[in-house]
Design a protein around this motif. Structure first.
Motif, PDB file in Angstrom:
ATOM      1  N   ILE A   1       0.942  -1.537  -0.021  1.00  0.00           N
ATOM      2  CA  ILE A   1       0.116   0.228   0.231  1.00  0.00           C
ATOM      3  C   ILE A   1       0.622   0.798  -0.054  1.00  0.00           C
ATOM      4  CG2 ILE A   1      -2.193   1.034   0.918  1.00  0.00           C
ATOM      5  CD1 ILE A   1      -2.997  -1.666   0.373  1.00  0.00           C
ATOM      6  N   ILE A   2       2.244   2.142   0.956  1.00  0.00           N
ATOM      7  CA  ILE A   2       2.363   3.373   1.608  1.00  0.00           C
ATOM      8  C   ILE A   2       3.348   2.634  -0.357  1.00  0.00           C
ATOM      9  CG2 ILE A   2       3.819   3.967   2.291  1.00  0.00           C
ATOM     10  CD1 ILE A   2       3.076   2.950   4.911  1.00  0.00           C
ATOM     11  N   SER A   3       4.363   1.047  -0.452  1.00  0.00           N
ATOM     12  CA  SER A   3       5.255   0.976  -1.454  1.00  0.00           C
ATOM     13  C   SER A   3       4.545   1.973  -2.862  1.00  0.00           C
ATOM     14  CB  SER A   3       5.122   0.095  -1.572  1.00  0.00           C
ATOM     15  OG  SER A   3       4.432  -1.159  -1.779  1.00  0.00           O
ATOM     16  N   LYS A   4       3.511   1.804  -2.863  1.00  0.00           N
ATOM     17  CA  LYS A   4       2.795   2.206  -3.827  1.00  0.00           C
ATOM     18  C   LYS A   4       2.660   4.147  -4.666  1.00  0.00           C
ATOM     19  CE  LYS A   4       0.557  -1.648  -6.067  1.00  0.00           C
ATOM     20  NZ  LYS A   4      -1.251  -2.349  -5.967  1.00  0.00           N
ATOM     21  N   GLN A   5       1.683   4.029  -2.540  1.00  0.00           N
ATOM     22  CA  GLN A   5       2.193   6.022  -2.542  1.00  0.00           C
ATOM     23  C   GLN A   5       3.687   6.741  -2.582  1.00  0.00           C
ATOM     24  OE1 GLN A   5      -0.469   7.402  -2.372  1.00  0.00           O
ATOM     25  NE2 GLN A   5      -1.920   5.536  -2.109  1.00  0.00           N
ATOM     26  N   ILE A   6       4.356   5.474  -2.163  1.00  0.00           N
ATOM     27  CA  ILE A   6       6.045   6.372  -2.183  1.00  0.00           C
ATOM     28  C   ILE A   6       6.187   6.327  -4.124  1.00  0.00           C
ATOM     29  CG2 ILE A   6       8.034   5.175  -1.379  1.00  0.00           C
ATOM     30  CD1 ILE A   6       8.776   6.575  -0.139  1.00  0.00           C
ATOM     31  N   TYR A   7       6.631   5.271  -4.686  1.00  0.00           N
ATOM     32  CA  TYR A   7       6.880   6.009  -5.575  1.00  0.00           C
ATOM     33  C   TYR A   7       5.871   5.911  -6.786  1.00  0.00           C
ATOM     34  CZ  TYR A   7       7.714   2.626 -10.204  1.00  0.00           C
ATOM     35  OH  TYR A   7       7.779   2.733 -11.616  1.00  0.00           O
ATOM     36  N   ARG A   8       4.808   6.335  -6.719  1.00  0.00           N
ATOM     37  CA  ARG A   8       4.130   7.246  -7.467  1.00  0.00           C
ATOM     38  C   ARG A   8       4.559   8.694  -7.068  1.00  0.00           C
ATOM     39  NH1 ARG A   8       1.206  10.593  -6.656  1.00  0.00           N
ATOM     40  NH2 ARG A   8       0.833  11.072  -4.875  1.00  0.00           N
ATOM     41  N   SER A   9       4.232   9.287  -6.160  1.00  0.00           N
ATOM     42  CA  SER A   9       4.849  10.674  -5.294  1.00  0.00           C
ATOM     43  C   SER A   9       6.282  10.835  -5.541  1.00  0.00           C
ATOM     44  CB  SER A   9       4.611  11.088  -3.732  1.00  0.00           C
ATOM     45  OG  SER A   9       5.383  10.513  -3.579  1.00  0.00           O
ATOM     46  N   GLY A  10       7.046  10.108  -5.359  1.00  0.00           N
ATOM     47  CA  GLY A  10       8.736   9.663  -5.243  1.00  0.00           C
ATOM     48  C   GLY A  10       9.360  10.239  -6.608  1.00  0.00           C
ATOM     49  N   THR A  11       8.797   8.938  -7.712  1.00  0.00           N
ATOM     50  CA  THR A  11       8.761   9.136  -9.081  1.00  0.00           C
ATOM     51  C   THR A  11       8.615  10.569 -10.003  1.00  0.00           C
ATOM     52  OG1 THR A  11       7.339   7.746 -10.045  1.00  0.00           O
ATOM     53  CG2 THR A  11       9.343   6.687  -9.278  1.00  0.00           C
ATOM     54  N   SER A  12       7.431  11.009  -9.834  1.00  0.00           N
ATOM     55  CA  SER A  12       6.719  12.140  -9.890  1.00  0.00           C
ATOM     56  C   SER A  12       7.581  13.340  -9.776  1.00  0.00           C
ATOM     57  CB  SER A  12       5.223  12.025  -9.263  1.00  0.00           C
ATOM     58  OG  SER A  12       4.928  13.316 -10.030  1.00  0.00           O
ATOM     59  N   ILE A  13       8.381  13.643  -8.430  1.00  0.00           N
ATOM     60  CA  ILE A  13       9.324  15.322  -8.578  1.00  0.00           C
ATOM     61  C   ILE A  13      10.202  14.481  -9.736  1.00  0.00           C
ATOM     62  CG2 ILE A  13      10.742  15.669  -7.065  1.00  0.00           C
ATOM     63  CD1 ILE A  13       9.600  14.087  -4.835  1.00  0.00           C
ATOM     64  N   GLY A  14      10.361  14.234 -10.185  1.00  0.00           N
ATOM     65  CA  GLY A  14      11.659  14.108 -11.213  1.00  0.00           C
ATOM     66  C   GLY A  14      11.198  14.507 -12.399  1.00  0.00           C
ATOM     67  N   ALA A  15       9.696  13.408 -12.713  1.00  0.00           N
ATOM     68  CA  ALA A  15       8.767  13.971 -14.099  1.00  0.00           C
ATOM     69  C   ALA A  15       8.728  15.235 -13.619  1.00  0.00           C
ATOM     70  CB  ALA A  15       7.889  12.926 -13.844  1.00  0.00           C
ATOM     71  N   ASN A  16       8.050  15.774 -13.325  1.00  0.00           N
ATOM     72  CA  ASN A  16       8.113  17.098 -13.413  1.00  0.00           C
ATOM     73  C   ASN A  16       8.425  18.205 -13.320  1.00  0.00           C
ATOM     74  OD1 ASN A  16       5.087  17.306 -13.084  1.00  0.00           O
ATOM     75  ND2 ASN A  16       4.834  15.904 -10.972  1.00  0.00           N
ATOM     76  N   ILE A  17       9.823  17.205 -12.994  1.00  0.00           N
ATOM     77  CA  ILE A  17      11.023  18.360 -13.393  1.00  0.00           C
ATOM     78  C   ILE A  17      11.306  18.325 -14.770  1.00  0.00           C
ATOM     79  CG2 ILE A  17      13.451  18.582 -12.545  1.00  0.00           C
ATOM     80  CD1 ILE A  17      12.005  18.242  -9.843  1.00  0.00           C
TER      81      ILE A  17
ATOM     82  N   LEU B   1       7.163  20.031  -6.025  1.00  0.00           N
ATOM     83  CA  LEU B   1       7.259  20.640  -4.862  1.00  0.00           C
ATOM     84  C   LEU B   1       6.398  19.857  -4.325  1.00  0.00           C
ATOM     85  CD1 LEU B   1       8.557  21.712  -2.352  1.00  0.00           C
ATOM     86  CD2 LEU B   1       7.247  23.855  -3.287  1.00  0.00           C
ATOM     87  N   LYS B   2       4.870  19.678  -4.235  1.00  0.00           N
ATOM     88  CA  LYS B   2       4.170  19.158  -3.453  1.00  0.00           C
ATOM     89  C   LYS B   2       4.176  17.465  -3.647  1.00  0.00           C
ATOM     90  CE  LYS B   2       0.585  22.001  -5.311  1.00  0.00           C
ATOM     91  NZ  LYS B   2      -0.647  22.469  -6.039  1.00  0.00           N
ATOM     92  N   GLU B   3       5.030  16.937  -4.764  1.00  0.00           N
ATOM     93  CA  GLU B   3       5.363  16.017  -4.827  1.00  0.00           C
ATOM     94  C   GLU B   3       6.123  15.082  -3.694  1.00  0.00           C
ATOM     95  OE1 GLU B   3       3.095  12.990  -6.447  1.00  0.00           O
ATOM     96  OE2 GLU B   3       2.411  14.780  -7.351  1.00  0.00           O
ATOM     97  N   ALA B   4       7.581  16.443  -3.202  1.00  0.00           N
ATOM     98  CA  ALA B   4       8.320  16.016  -2.478  1.00  0.00           C
ATOM     99  C   ALA B   4       7.413  15.847  -1.098  1.00  0.00           C
ATOM    100  CB  ALA B   4       9.495  16.785  -2.872  1.00  0.00           C
ATOM    101  N   ASN B   5       6.939  16.949  -1.307  1.00  0.00           N
ATOM    102  CA  ASN B   5       6.492  16.607   0.606  1.00  0.00           C
ATOM    103  C   ASN B   5       5.860  15.645   0.772  1.00  0.00           C
ATOM    104  OD1 ASN B   5       5.801  18.393   2.985  1.00  0.00           O
ATOM    105  ND2 ASN B   5       3.668  18.486   1.896  1.00  0.00           N
ATOM    106  N   GLU B   6       5.030  15.590  -0.578  1.00  0.00           N
ATOM    107  CA  GLU B   6       3.552  14.032  -0.069  1.00  0.00           C
ATOM    108  C   GLU B   6       4.386  12.610   0.187  1.00  0.00           C
ATOM    109  OE1 GLU B   6       0.905  11.190  -2.424  1.00  0.00           O
ATOM    110  OE2 GLU B   6       0.570  13.088  -3.187  1.00  0.00           O
ATOM    111  N   THR B   7       5.931  13.001  -0.219  1.00  0.00           N
ATOM    112  CA  THR B   7       6.994  11.741  -0.450  1.00  0.00           C
ATOM    113  C   THR B   7       7.339  12.037   1.013  1.00  0.00           C
ATOM    114  OG1 THR B   7       7.801  11.783  -2.557  1.00  0.00           O
ATOM    115  CG2 THR B   7       9.412  11.101  -1.340  1.00  0.00           C
ATOM    116  N   GLU B   8       7.941  12.856   1.626  1.00  0.00           N
ATOM    117  CA  GLU B   8       8.223  13.016   2.864  1.00  0.00           C
ATOM    118  C   GLU B   8       7.246  12.625   4.593  1.00  0.00           C
ATOM    119  OE1 GLU B   8       7.956  16.766   6.251  1.00  0.00           O
ATOM    120  OE2 GLU B   8       9.785  17.170   3.985  1.00  0.00           O
ATOM    121  N   HIS B   9       5.711  13.024   3.836  1.00  0.00           N
ATOM    122  CA  HIS B   9       4.978  12.127   4.170  1.00  0.00           C
ATOM    123  C   HIS B   9       4.845  10.590   4.079  1.00  0.00           C
ATOM    124  CE1 HIS B   9       0.878  11.025   5.848  1.00  0.00           C
ATOM    125  NE2 HIS B   9       0.638  10.204   4.964  1.00  0.00           N
ATOM    126  N   TRP B  10       4.922  10.147   3.193  1.00  0.00           N
ATOM    127  CA  TRP B  10       4.809   8.959   3.179  1.00  0.00           C
ATOM    128  C   TRP B  10       6.215   7.960   3.625  1.00  0.00           C
ATOM    129  CZ3 TRP B  10       0.821   7.427   2.898  1.00  0.00           C
ATOM    130  CH2 TRP B  10      -0.217   7.903   2.091  1.00  0.00           C
TER     131      TRP B  10
END
Length: 122
Positions: free
Chosen positions: A34-50, A70-79
């Motif tokens: 569960i959390i692994s999918k969330q952090i995968y999505r948010s963590g890789t989205s940082i670079g994708a948006n950049i 930036l929002k995705e990085a903040n979410e990644t911190e949460h996960w």
């Protein structure tokens, strides 16, 4: 700004690789899905948006892409915190990932502020 963009791109790519390895570790070694999918999505989205920001259609579009990163990085911190609290990762693993993510956040915040000042939006 080009140097900052280059550093941001490089650091986000390295971080994305770490996130992919973390995802594999969590799913294969810890049986966590569960959390692994969330952090995968948010963590890789940082670079994708950049990466997307490179071909932004306008300065506001560029700022928008970096703001999403930036929002995705903040979410990644949460996960990351949730993974630590759930004993899926060690304090050492958390600290290492957190520090890399925090560095991305600082660069993104600085870049966004600089761009907004240049464009008279701050």
């Amino acid at each position: 700004m080009k140097r900052e963009e280059s550093i941001l791109k490089e650091k986000s790519e390295v971080f994305s690789k770490r996130i992919v390895r973390l995802y594999k570790y969590l799913t294969q070694q810890k049986d966590e899905t569960i959390i692994s999918k969330q952090i995968y999505r948010s963590g890789t989205s940082i670079g994708a948006n950049i990466a997307e920001s490179k071909f932004a259609q306008s300065p506001p579009d560029f700022i928008s892409k970096l703001s999403i990163a930036l929002k995705e990085a903040n979410e990644t911190e949460h996960w990351l915190k949730n993974l630590l609290y759930g004993d899926y990762i060690t304090e050492r693993q958390y600290t290492s990932m957190f520090n890399d993510n925090e560095e991305l956040i600082k660069i993104l915040v600085k870049s966004i502020k600089t761009l907004k000042l240049k464009n008279g939006k701050l």
